[in-house]
Enzyme design. Structure first.
Site, short mmCIF file in Angstrom:
data_model
loop_
_atom_site.label_atom_id
_atom_site.label_comp_id
_atom_site.label_asym_id
_atom_site.label_seq_id
_atom_site.Cartn_x
_atom_site.Cartn_y
_atom_site.Cartn_z
N PRO A 52 -0.13 8.27 0.41
CA PRO A 52 -1.24 8.25 -0.50
C PRO A 52 -1.03 7.22 -1.58
O PRO A 52 -0.01 7.18 -2.25
CB PRO A 52 -1.22 9.64 -1.09
CG PRO A 52 0.19 10.08 -0.99
CD PRO A 52 0.90 9.18 -0.09
N GLU A 53 -2.01 6.41 -1.73
CA GLU A 53 -2.06 5.50 -2.87
C GLU A 53 -3.17 6.03 -3.76
O GLU A 53 -3.62 7.15 -3.57
CB GLU A 53 -2.31 4.06 -2.38
CG GLU A 53 -1.33 3.63 -1.31
CD GLU A 53 -1.49 2.20 -0.85
OE1 GLU A 53 -1.95 1.36 -1.66
OE2 GLU A 53 -1.16 1.90 0.31
#
Length: 273
Positions: free
Chosen positions: A2-3
DNA sequence: AACGCGCCCTGTCCGC
DNA sequence: TGCGGACAGGGCGCGT
């Protein structure tokens, strides 16, 4: 995984589903994902607390408790936060922590590789942690001038620089590569060698790609799911990441892949200088 | 002291 | 079909 766009999507999904809920019990099948506490103290600290607010800082999902404490979740590469009423919740095979809510549902933290971390921060500790994270790239404080003055101080390759959370918070390997393509800048370029026009283009490219990815609910390569168990929709819109050997969408030159800093970088050798 | 690298861990895919 | 190696969205800690 996840960014920023993925963490933002998860936070928004969980806000819709469980904001205001009260924690009834906590179990931690994989206590190695806890940071600075053990399972017993963790459960004791959280039992009976209400989830007053749910948000994001950088790549972290943040739960603000009714007593001012915060639960910070760093999802690592494969971390997921989903509610047990999601259609695919039963498929979670690596549940590292489970938060039972008073309404009967659970909030699950599933993390195959266990690179994720959960910690509880009291107000002072949160302020200290927050100060270590850089600018939010979608905020008004992230200006082209701010990016310029920060990049001027670093000799690191610009791709590595973008991954450093102390300068800009929330950018990971996918969106760093995508923003550099949009800016026409090669990933290996030293941060301080960017011309003004290039750092301005990078500023715009970052904001553009991150905003579009948030709209598409993030990028699912393999593991990522939103808070309701749904995959993200941005993958078909990636222009260079994961496209080694495929034609550049702008000029048809084959996309290159190079490895440095222990991670792959993707770029078009014609469009990016 | 900024910077680059190895490593933490599990799963999947690819070539032989 | 099995097996070894490469690779994966992150980030810490170490040596230089």
């Amino acid at each position: 995984m996840p960014e920023l766009p993925e963490a933002e999507t998860i936070a928004a999904d969980l806000r819709d589903r469980i904001c205001g809920a009260v924690i009834r019990a906590v179990s931690v099948p994989r206590p190695d994902i806890l940071s600075g506490t053990d399972a017993r103290a963790f459960e004791g600290r959280l039992r009976g607390r209400r989830l007053a607010r749910i948000g994001r800082r950088g790549k972290n999902v943040l739960f603000e408790l009714d007593d001012g404490g915060r639960v910070l979740v760093n999802l690592g590469m494969t971390g997921r936060l989903i509610t047990s009423d999601a259609p695919n919740a039963a498929e979670m095979r690596h549940v590292a922590a489970r938060f039972a809510l008073e309404d009967g549902r659970d909030l699950l933290f599933d993390d195959t590789r266990r690179f994720g971390r959960i910690e509880v921060l009291e107000p002072d500790a949160w302020r200290a942690r927050d100060a270590l994270l850089g600018l939010e790239p979608l905020s008004a404080a992230f200006t082209a001038d701010a990016l310029r003055s920060l990049t001027r101080r670093s000799r690191s390759p610009i791709r590595n620089w973008l991954l450093d959370q102390r300068f800009v918070a929330g950018v990971g390997n996918i969106y760093a590569n995508e923003a550099l393509f949009r800016a026409g800048v090669r990933p290996r370029r030293g941060a301080r060698t960017l011309r003004r026009s290039e750092s301005d283009a990078l500023h715009g490219g970052l904001r553009e790609v991150l905003a579009r990815a948030v709209e598409a609910r993030g990028t699912t390569l393999r593991d990522y799911l939103g808070g309701g168990g749904e995959a993200g929709g941005f993958r078909p819109r990636l222009r260079v990441y994961g496209r080694a050997g495929e034609a550049c969408l702008a000029c048809a030159t084959p996309i290159k892949r190079v490895v440095f800093g222990n991670r792959s970088a993707f770029y078009c050798p014609r469009c990016q200088r």
